[in-house]
Every structure is written in C-alpha cells, then in structure tokens.
Write a protein that holds these residues in place. Sequence first.
Motif, short mmCIF file in Angstrom:
data_model
loop_
_atom_site.label_atom_id
_atom_site.label_comp_id
_atom_site.label_asym_id
_atom_site.label_seq_id
_atom_site.Cartn_x
_atom_site.Cartn_y
_atom_site.Cartn_z
N ARG A 1 14.53 -15.84 -10.41
CA ARG A 1 14.86 -15.61 -11.82
C ARG A 1 13.64 -15.14 -12.61
NH1 ARG A 1 16.20 -20.84 -14.53
NH2 ARG A 1 13.96 -20.73 -14.93
N ASP A 2 12.49 -15.73 -12.38
CA ASP A 2 11.32 -15.39 -13.19
C ASP A 2 10.14 -14.85 -12.40
OD1 ASP A 2 12.62 -16.49 -15.44
OD2 ASP A 2 11.99 -18.50 -14.84
N THR A 3 10.26 -14.74 -11.07
CA THR A 3 9.08 -14.32 -10.30
C THR A 3 9.39 -13.16 -9.37
OG1 THR A 3 9.45 -15.80 -8.40
CG2 THR A 3 8.23 -16.71 -10.28
N LEU A 4 8.33 -12.48 -8.99
CA LEU A 4 8.40 -11.41 -7.99
C LEU A 4 7.34 -11.68 -6.93
CD1 LEU A 4 9.21 -8.53 -6.97
CD2 LEU A 4 7.42 -7.65 -8.47
N TYR A 5 7.74 -11.55 -5.68
CA TYR A 5 6.82 -11.71 -4.55
C TYR A 5 6.91 -10.39 -3.78
CZ TYR A 5 4.60 -14.16 -0.61
OH TYR A 5 3.74 -14.58 0.38
N GLN A 6 5.78 -9.72 -3.61
CA GLN A 6 5.84 -8.39 -3.00
C GLN A 6 4.86 -8.27 -1.84
OE1 GLN A 6 4.99 -4.91 -5.55
NE2 GLN A 6 7.21 -4.81 -5.88
N MET A 7 5.31 -7.61 -0.78
CA MET A 7 4.43 -7.36 0.36
C MET A 7 4.73 -5.97 0.91
SD MET A 7 6.05 -10.43 2.54
CE MET A 7 7.72 -10.93 2.13
N GLN A 8 3.80 -5.46 1.67
CA GLN A 8 3.94 -4.08 2.15
C GLN A 8 3.41 -3.96 3.57
OE1 GLN A 8 1.45 -1.14 0.14
NE2 GLN A 8 3.06 0.40 0.37
N LEU A 9 4.06 -3.09 4.33
CA LEU A 9 3.53 -2.81 5.66
C LEU A 9 2.39 -1.82 5.52
CD1 LEU A 9 6.84 -2.38 7.68
CD2 LEU A 9 5.30 -4.34 7.62
N GLY A 10 1.26 -2.12 6.13
CA GLY A 10 0.15 -1.19 6.13
C GLY A 10 0.45 -0.02 7.06
N PRO A 11 -0.42 1.01 7.04
CA PRO A 11 -0.15 2.23 7.81
C PRO A 11 0.09 2.00 9.29
CG PRO A 11 -2.07 2.47 6.38
CD PRO A 11 -1.65 1.05 6.26
N VAL A 12 -0.53 0.98 9.86
CA VAL A 12 -0.30 0.75 11.30
C VAL A 12 0.36 -0.61 11.55
CG1 VAL A 12 -2.10 2.34 12.08
CG2 VAL A 12 -2.67 -0.06 11.62
N GLY A 13 1.07 -1.10 10.55
CA GLY A 13 1.94 -2.25 10.79
C GLY A 13 1.39 -3.61 10.42
N HIS A 14 0.24 -3.68 9.74
CA HIS A 14 -0.20 -4.99 9.25
C HIS A 14 0.66 -5.36 8.04
CE1 HIS A 14 -3.88 -3.48 11.31
NE2 HIS A 14 -3.85 -4.71 11.79
N LEU A 15 0.99 -6.63 7.91
CA LEU A 15 1.80 -7.05 6.76
C LEU A 15 0.87 -7.54 5.65
CD1 LEU A 15 4.65 -7.41 5.59
CD2 LEU A 15 4.69 -9.71 6.58
N LEU A 16 0.82 -6.74 4.58
CA LEU A 16 -0.13 -7.00 3.49
C LEU A 16 0.58 -7.67 2.31
CD1 LEU A 16 -1.87 -3.52 3.63
CD2 LEU A 16 -2.57 -5.63 4.78
N HIS A 17 -0.16 -8.52 1.65
CA HIS A 17 0.39 -9.17 0.46
C HIS A 17 0.02 -8.33 -0.76
CE1 HIS A 17 1.69 -12.42 -2.17
NE2 HIS A 17 0.61 -12.18 -2.89
N LEU A 18 1.02 -8.06 -1.62
CA LEU A 18 0.73 -7.26 -2.81
C LEU A 18 0.66 -8.10 -4.08
CD1 LEU A 18 2.99 -4.07 -2.41
CD2 LEU A 18 0.59 -4.36 -1.79
N TYR A 19 1.62 -9.02 -4.22
CA TYR A 19 1.73 -9.66 -5.54
C TYR A 19 2.63 -10.88 -5.47
CZ TYR A 19 3.38 -10.07 -10.43
OH TYR A 19 3.72 -10.52 -11.68
N TYR A 20 2.27 -11.92 -6.22
CA TYR A 20 3.18 -13.04 -6.51
C TYR A 20 2.90 -13.42 -7.95
CZ TYR A 20 5.67 -17.52 -5.78
OH TYR A 20 6.55 -18.57 -5.84
N GLY A 21 3.90 -13.26 -8.82
CA GLY A 21 3.65 -13.55 -10.24
C GLY A 21 4.92 -13.34 -11.04
N PRO A 22 4.75 -13.15 -12.37
CA PRO A 22 5.93 -12.99 -13.23
C PRO A 22 6.78 -11.81 -12.77
CG PRO A 22 3.93 -13.20 -14.54
CD PRO A 22 3.49 -13.10 -13.12
#
Length: 732
Positions: free
Chosen positions: A17-38
Amino acid sequence: MGICYDSDKQIFSLTTRDTLYQMQLGPVGHLLHLYYGPKTDCCFDYLQLDRDCGFSPNPYDHQEGRGWSLDTKAQEYSSQHAGDYRVCSLSLETDAGLSGTDLRYVNYKVFNHKYEISGMPSAFGKAQSLSITLADAATGVEVELLYGVFEKENVITRAVRVKNAGTSVVTIEKAASACLDLPFGGWQLLHFHGRHTMERAMERRSLMNGIQTVSSTRGASSHQHNPFVILCQPETTEDFGECYGMMLVYSGNHRTDIELDQSGSVRAVMGIHDDGFRWTLNPGEVFETPEVLMTFTDKGLTSLSQTYHKFIQHHICRSRFALERRPVLLNSWEAAYMDISEGKLLSIAKGAKDLGVELFVIDDGWFGQRDDDFRSLGDWFPNKKKFPGGLTPTLQKIRDLGLKVGLWVEPEMVNEDSGLYRAHPDWALTVPGRNPTMSRSQLVLDMSRADVVDWLYETLSTLLRENPIDYIKWDMNRNLADVYSRALPAARQGEVSHRFVLGYYDLMERLTREFPDVLFEGCAGGGGRFDAGVLAYSPQIWCSDNTDPIARLTIQHGTSFGYPIACMGSHVSASPNHQTGRSTPLHTRSTVAMAGTFGYELDPAALTEEEKETVRAQIARFHELQDLIREGDYYRLSDGSAWELVSEDKKEALLSFVLVDPTSNPKPNHIRLKGLVPEARYRVAWADFGGKASLPHEESRTFTGTALMRGGYTLPILFGDYPAVQILFKQI
Ligand code: DGJ
C-alpha cells in the motif's frame, strides 16, 4: 498488482500500500537491489552507477570498464569469495573443496498465495509470492529467494531455499534469510538488548564504520539480544521519519550484521547464527531458512511498531486465542513457589475465584519429586506427596470452583536426578568425555532427535487428554551448551542447534493442532525466547520474570517496538516486589499489567479486605478495556512511563501514566495524546488515580481531538511513591 516484472528493463517491483521494493538483473545475471522506500512510480535503475573504486574487483565478464564490482553494488543476496568483501549471505563448501558462490539469475515465478517454509512457522494470509532462482555454476548450488508481499499490511517477507543441484556434497556454513542493501548511509540502529529479568531495553545509536552485530548463540532467541532491528534516520521520531524493520521469525541462534561500508552504504544481513552451524546438503537436497518480516515507513517508529503489532496478531499467531478475549489468570509461582499441595492450591484458587479471576495456573513444583529446582524435570507425572489422589481430581476441584485450569511444564529440559535421565542419559545434550555445563542444575534435551520429540508429544498429549487443562505455561530455563547429539554422525553435529529449534516447532505444531482449545503461553525464564517463532504457537509470552511495575515500564516499552502488547504476559504481583524489593501502589501494578495480557501472581490470602475490593474493581475494569487493549492502536508517549491505546474506530482512547520520579514542587505532567479524530469531540469517561486524587468538574468538559493532540492534557499533580493514572477518553 503487488509483484511486477518489467522484462525490458529486467526490473522486479514489489508494491505494498505505501512502499515499493525494486530490484534489477544486472547485465550478466546478478540480482541487484535498487530501492526500498515510499511507494512511487519511479524506476531506480539510474542508482546502479559503475564506479571504479580501488581494490574493488570485477567479475570476469565485467573487467573492461573496471567500474562494475560486487563490492560496491547493492545486491539482493550477497555471495562469498566472489569479489564482495562485505558481509556475505551465503557461505558453503563442496566436498571437492570449492567454496564461495557467484550467483547468477536462472528464472522467476509469481504465485497468488503465500509461500510456506517446511518445519518452521512463517507468515500466513492473503499475499502474493515471488520466487527468484539464482545459481552458482561451479558448485551446482541453486538459491531460491522468496518474497511474500502483504500489500495492505505493508510487509514484505523473505526467506531462502538453498538447493544442491550439483553432484558434490555441499556443506552450508551460513545461509542468511535476508540481505538488505541501502545504497546511502546516515542510518541509526535500534536494537533490543538486556539480561534475565531486564529484557529488551531499546538502544539507539549511529552506525560505526564496519560491522555491528546483534546476535545470540544461546540456542534461544535470548534475553540478551532480540532478533529484531530497526534502521532509522537520525531525525526519525515516534511520529516522523524513515525507518526499516527486520524481524526474524525464529527462536534459536540468530545473527544480524549491519555493515557501514567504505562507500557509506549500509548492508543488513539477518538469519541463523553461523557460529558452529554446518549443514550437509547431499545432491538434490534443499535447506530452508527461517523468515524475515520487513517493513518500511516514513511515518516514524510508532507507525512501524503498529505495522508489526497488527501483522503478528493477524499473520503470525495461529492460535484462535490471538484475536479472542483471554482469561484473567492467577499464577501460583510468586504465591507459593514450589511449596504447593492440593490443599494449598485449592485455597489460593478459592481466593482467586473470589476476586474474579478466571483461570488458575499451577506453576512449577507439581510433578516428580519436585520440591526444589535440583530434580525431576522430565518426570511429568504428579508428585504423590503433594497430590495423594493424583493430579486429575485436584484439577477437577479447581474446575468445580468455576475456574479454568492451567499447568506449568518445561518439556525441553531434564534434571540428572530424574527417572527420565536415568532411563535415557543419551537424550541430553552433552559432549562425550566432558562434564556437561550445568545451569539451574538442569540439562537440555536433544530435541534434534525424533524419538525425544515423539516421547514428549506422547507424554504431553496424554497429560492434556487425561486432564481438564485449559492453558499451558511452557517454560525454558536455561540456554544450550555442549551441543552434541548422540544420534547424529560427526559431520552433522553442526546441525544440532537448528534441528533443536525444528524439534521444538514440530512438537508445538503437533500439540497446538491437536489441542486448539488449549491456550499456550511461552516463557523462558520470563522473556528469554520472546520472538515471532514462539508467537506462531503461543499467542502470549511471559514478558519477564521481573514483575516490578517500574522495571516493567522499560521492559514493556522496549518490547512494544516489535511486539503487540496483547502478546506480553504481564501480572500484578505482591509489594514489596520479589525481584527488586521495591514497594509500589496496587493501582500502579494493575495499570502496568494492563499494558499486557493481565493477571495476578500473588496469594489472595495476603491481601487486605480493601485490597481485595480494589482487585475486584481492577478485574472489572480489565474486562471493560480488554478489547481496546488487545485490538487498539498502541502509542508510546514517552520513554516508557506514558502510553495510549486508541480503538480502531477512534471512539475510545485509554491514557496510562506512571510517575517514576516524584519531585518537590513538581512540574505539571502534560501529555499530548495521539491517534484521535482531530475534529471529533472527546470527554473524560473516567479517570482512575487509585483513589488518591480526582478530576473535578471533568465530566462536563469536552475537548476536540485536535486540542488533546496539539494542546495536550494536563494531569493533576501526582504525589507519593510511583502513582499511576488511567484515563479513558470517549468520543461524544
Ligand atoms: C521461570 C518462569 O519465568 C517463572 O515464572 C516460573 O515459572 C519459574 N520459571 C518456575 O521454575
């Protein structure tokens, strides 16, 4: 939609409801953390900057630019020996001597239900789950990262499955449940530390460069460090500011490392403690970690706590009692200790009934030859001297008084002086060739053994089947040492501590399933195992062996950061207090006990007639307030001496205050309430000062919510030793 995958950008977004958690695959498949916040529509991939930072190495496929390093990237599950020198989440070795992992993406799945963890409690209810599988080519290990998204609750749960998909035998040395990388620093740590009879004091401090650890290696979540941390900004208060919570749903050894690194970013890694931990994973086998409950808010610590309170009551506690009225109990411990007999217990029970108590609990001392704490743990049959006719008739006589009946047990333990130990010395955790470490003259049963757990299940279920028992107080009065199981081979000794916890959960699971109408209260010398794992089975835990209301203010205040007061066992005991020797008014003791499950821990015969009348009135008051206390929103108004409960519809607010430092020529105690409807009008329905003061003319006055929250409410001058006041405000 709580879980989205943007295949173009290879971004996973989890929204509550109030938060976003975001992650992304890096160019060769590492799972990177982007954001956790409002919650926001932003895409935070721009935060993944490449930066050539000296001595931060590059994966082979990223060596061109030299700026891409696992040592500086925010990640979802940090690996080991692959160029990230910060705290790792996973540490393992194959029988071929390979260690470390370089985890790369394999696939993902989304489920419209909450994942489960086998053998351990985890959050339940309406949720979506995301599973992301990563793999390490060299060791053949697969790591499945699990995310549970509880949208309206603002909670994201995490757990991990480690699978040996290769052909070598793998030994796991550490498998954390969650890693949270925050790309910028400035965070402060709140943690909850203490000791026996002084648990969960809140400490807040700025992070140091390097690693700070909150942990227990005691085999229990411990009196010393609770498996719960908060990271917040320096300006965060109860009402404003950003904070993250991480709570482990686990009752054994735990460890949370918070690292402030060379770039000023913060990594928090939470899970089972790796000290002494080694888990053998044969090809095809899977190891599952316990779960972490994460939440974020930018509305301050009270909001974070309220999120946990509701979540634990509705999504962790499985007992039907979690959301029900609980009986007011009287426990025999501080009334009689082990000096009990049928006659004595019946007389206490009669006294309790006369006061309005609903449940009478027979504490330690009813079994085996138990006259002191040197013997008989394990011999769960009635003491013939104390109960010549057996236990059942005594329990029935208590029932006949119109009371529910409760019994104390400490199933995970054994005394050397017991029939159980004499029959099964190999069932205790001891190291061959070494005298065992003693604590309260008792040893710990090897709960990693299925035969021990089965025996306990048979013994306890028979006790519950054959006796009229409504409540069990489940104690655990020492920590683990000499962690060696005679039932496991040498290579598997590192599994014993975790298997102990799995054995405890297995036993609780079987008993609570078979006896859903028995209320279980957890206890470990008070609050030595106060965690979300225990709460899954026991909706209340005896908060501390310290029943001094003034000491309890600190203990209950600290506990309230993560846990609902409906889960905190809290009783009115005798004065002077048995632990501190301090004398306090009866009204203060009940005011503090009402910030909990409420009950008594004293001999009614020792009360004067006037005190008995007061106790009857207290119990009546608790019945009036019980729903508000159990379901209301809890607000800390100070560092422990003032608190407030507001009903969900905001029509009622209970203000409680204890004066801990009376002074001459005192300043007024001026309190600003919280959580009211600003434009609604409230009046004082009643104010209870324990008969020592009153609020003249208050019945006719009304206040807007804004007035009470902005201008506040001034209490009359309180005088004497530790006076307390409860005031109920009602909307008109
Ligand atoms: C420790 C508990 O916390 C006490 O309340 C009491 O039950 C004793 N154990 C009994 O041995």
